[in-house]
Design a protein around this motif. Structure first.
Motif, mmCIF file in Angstrom:
data_model
loop_
_atom_site.group_PDB
_atom_site.id
_atom_site.type_symbol
_atom_site.label_atom_id
_atom_site.label_comp_id
_atom_site.label_asym_id
_atom_site.label_seq_id
_atom_site.Cartn_x
_atom_site.Cartn_y
_atom_site.Cartn_z
ATOM 1 N N GLY A 1 -1.084 -17.574 1.031
ATOM 2 C CA GLY A 1 -1.828 -18.785 0.345
ATOM 3 C C GLY A 1 -0.428 -19.612 -0.945
ATOM 4 O O GLY A 1 0.726 -19.560 -0.372
ATOM 5 N N THR A 2 -1.653 -19.616 -1.988
ATOM 6 C CA THR A 2 -0.722 -20.323 -2.754
ATOM 7 C C THR A 2 1.046 -19.554 -3.512
ATOM 8 O O THR A 2 1.662 -19.991 -3.352
ATOM 9 N N LEU A 3 0.363 -17.642 -3.146
ATOM 10 C CA LEU A 3 1.719 -17.318 -3.888
ATOM 11 C C LEU A 3 3.187 -17.378 -2.954
ATOM 12 O O LEU A 3 4.357 -17.102 -2.822
ATOM 13 N N THR A 4 2.114 -17.832 -1.030
ATOM 14 C CA THR A 4 3.270 -17.390 0.032
ATOM 15 C C THR A 4 4.535 -19.174 -0.394
ATOM 16 O O THR A 4 5.360 -18.774 -0.272
ATOM 17 N N LEU A 5 3.567 -19.573 -0.427
ATOM 18 C CA LEU A 5 3.981 -20.968 -0.530
ATOM 19 C C LEU A 5 5.141 -20.936 -1.577
ATOM 20 O O LEU A 5 6.006 -21.657 -1.281
ATOM 21 N N SER A 6 4.450 -20.453 -2.758
ATOM 22 C CA SER A 6 5.669 -20.796 -3.904
ATOM 23 C C SER A 6 6.753 -19.894 -4.119
ATOM 24 O O SER A 6 8.193 -20.126 -3.694
ATOM 25 N N ARG A 7 6.935 -18.418 -3.096
ATOM 26 C CA ARG A 7 7.789 -17.599 -2.677
ATOM 27 C C ARG A 7 8.310 -17.931 -2.020
ATOM 28 O O ARG A 7 10.168 -17.916 -2.016
ATOM 29 N N PHE A 8 8.282 -19.701 -1.019
ATOM 30 C CA PHE A 8 9.179 -20.099 0.558
ATOM 31 C C PHE A 8 9.812 -21.034 -0.665
ATOM 32 O O PHE A 8 10.963 -21.187 0.127
ATOM 33 N N PHE A 9 8.786 -21.793 -1.395
ATOM 34 C CA PHE A 9 9.108 -22.621 -1.933
ATOM 35 C C PHE A 9 10.818 -22.554 -2.587
ATOM 36 O O PHE A 9 11.959 -23.386 -2.211
#
Ligand code: HEC
Length: 486
Positions: free
Chosen positions: A190-198
């Motif tokens: 979710g959003t946490l995955t996206l912000s980590r990858f980002f």
């Protein structure tokens, strides 16, 4: 450089005042000489372009990446819509995004060519162990960039490929589950995955790449160019030619060729974006980017308890052997035809990668149900690309199937149900024959006006069967907030 030396130098007299002004403050002349006069044994060659081409394409990725980051928002609600906006609405957005996306493939291709050249020329020999190791780390970092960048558009392809990718991590013994949760920022994506990858994609990994490129170039300059295969890698004997001008021209010409290729691909074949990720879609067949396909196929051969061997043991051994190559191969012989084991292993690895790629293609196309699903996925992507830009965020709050983010609004949505407003106005205020639609009501009624109308309905509303509503102020506030959000 001192004034006296300047006068004795025939070129110095021709140099502009500006150059001399700068040089006396920065030592520019010495820096340029250090950079450009690097001796190349045996002279300039086309075979040496791949290293500088990699540096060039990396800089291109940084620049196009900065432009993409101006619009991109790394959250599950906004990532896809912002990438759709870049692709469909921003001036030259699709062009820049395509250069960036194709650039990642170009980088992997150039990396393979650079490794191939280094390997076949035996340029890792002769006190170049650390140079080779820093190159191995750069190799891994580039693959990390490709992996973390792939998720960011948050379309179906990105979501499902990264779900598979992070699932693979959980096969690692002992720390596997922790590793998967670490990458995802929780159990699900979710959003946490996206912000980590980002963060990894725009800060962590690029910072490491900058550092290792500096180290790699430093170690390369320290060891010196290895020259052609007939050259002694430690004490070169052939006549040298400085890096500038001919090698610089060859490198620049190659860089121009790459950018021309990338630009024409970006222009004529814009990189696509699929529909927004739908985690509930169980039919979607995930496929990674082409350069990960052989690894993806390889993992299929190691089901269940064996997965540990296929995912950790064998790749670990291959990576270890690859990294320790200059320690294992100590002979100074560089001519490929005198190194049958090394070159044979190299050819075998490449044939195996091609074989795995072909096996994946073959299994995708031999099962008709599978092939049809892949065609359908492609069709969905093309359809999405044809549609004009629509913000998906507003769309998703309009439907009641998603829980409203704001808690006041969520509370209001419940009051709307308990007061049976939906009986006449429909779920989500879409309207029924018994009552008009309430969506977009915020355009005509302010919050105060709306609560007044609800307390003392107009004659028409009363005629329509709508009773005056008497609610405590807090509850009324929530109901009004909900109505205004429709
Ligand atoms: C028995 C049916 C019925 C119920 C129940 C009902 N309404 Fe209505 N409502 C109407 C009708 C009919 C109108 C339109 C009157 C008109 O033609 O102006 C209306 C109008 C409105 C309007 C003004 C719409 C506009 O566009 O002018 C609002 C706001 C409204 N209702 C909110 C509510 C809320 C909130 C509830 C629940 C607490 C509710 N209604 C319950 C029938 C109903």
């Amino acid at each position: 450089m001192s004034e006296i030396q300047d006068q004795s130098d025939p070129q110095g007299a021709r140099r502009s005042t500006l150059f001399r002004w700068l040089d006396s403050r920065t030592g520019l002349d010495a820096v340029m000489r250090e950079a450009l006069d690097e001796p190349i044994p045996g002279g300039a060659r086309f075979a040496y372009v791949f290293g500088s081409a990699l540096l060039f394409i990396f800089i291109s990725q940084v620049i196009t990446g900065v432009f993409l980051a101006l619009y991109y928002v790394p959250s599950a609600d906004h990532a896809h819509t912002t990438v759709a906006y870049i692709t469909k609405a921003v001036t030259a957005g699709s062009f820049l995004r395509s250069i960036h996306a194709y650039g990642s493939s170009a980088m992997v291709i150039l990396l393979l060519l650079h490794v191939t050249q280094t390997f076949l020329y035996g340029s890792y020999k002769g006190r170049r162990e650390l140079l080779w190791l820093s190159g191995c780390i750069l190799f891994v970092l580039v693959l990390c960039m490709a992996f973390t960048g792939y998720l960011l558009p948050w379309d179906q392809k990105a979501y499902f490929a990264s779900a598979v990718g992070t699932n693979i991590a959980s096969e690692v013994p002992i720390i596997g589950d922790w590793l998967k949760r670490f990458m995802r920022g929780g159990a699900d994506m979710g959003t946490l995955t996206l912000s980590r990858f980002f963060v990894a994609h725009v800060l962590g990994v690029p910072a490491a790449i900058f550092a290792f490129v500096a180290l790699h170039v430093y170690l390369f300059r320290k060891a010196g160019a290895a020259g052609p295969i007939s050259e002694d890698p430690v004490a070169p004997k052939q006549r040298t030619e400085p890096f500038y001008p001919r090698q610089v021209i060859v490198d620049a010409a190659f860089a121009l060729l790459i950018i021309a290729l990338l630009a024409s691909m970006a222009h004529f074949l814009p990189f696509d974006l699929g529909p927004q990720a739908n985690p509930a879609d169980t039919r979607y067949i995930p496929r990674p980017e082409w350069y990960y396909i052989p690894i993806f196929q390889w993992l299929k051969y190691w089901p269940g308890a064996l997965s540990f061997v296929g995912i950790v043991v064998i790749p670990g051994i291959i990576a270890f052997l690859f990294a320790s190559l200059p320690f294992l191969d100590r002979r100074m012989e560089r001519r490929p035809w005198k190194r049958p084991i090394a070159v044979g292993t190299y050819v075998f690895v490449f044939l195996a990668l091609f074989g795995l790629g072909y096996a994946s293609y073959h299994s995708d196309h031999s099962d008709p149900g599978y092939a049809a699903q892949i065609v359908a996925q492609q069709r969905d992507t093309e359809e999405f690309m044809r549609k004009p830009f629509e913000p998906e965020v507003a769309q998703s709050t309009a439907s009641l199937s998603v829980i409203p983010a704001n808690s006041l609004v969520a509370q209001g949505a419940q009051i709307y149900q308990t007061q049976s407003c939906n009986a006449c106005h429909g779920d989500g205020g879409v309207g029924t024959p018994a009552g008009p639609k309430l969506t977009g009501i915020h355009q005509r009624f302010s919050e105060n006006h709306l609560s007044d109308v609800l307390r003392t309905p107009s004659a028409k509303m009363v005629a329509g069967g709508m009773a005056p509503i008497d609610l405590p102020p807090d509850t009324m506030k929530a109901l009004v907030a909900y109505l205004e959000s429709l």
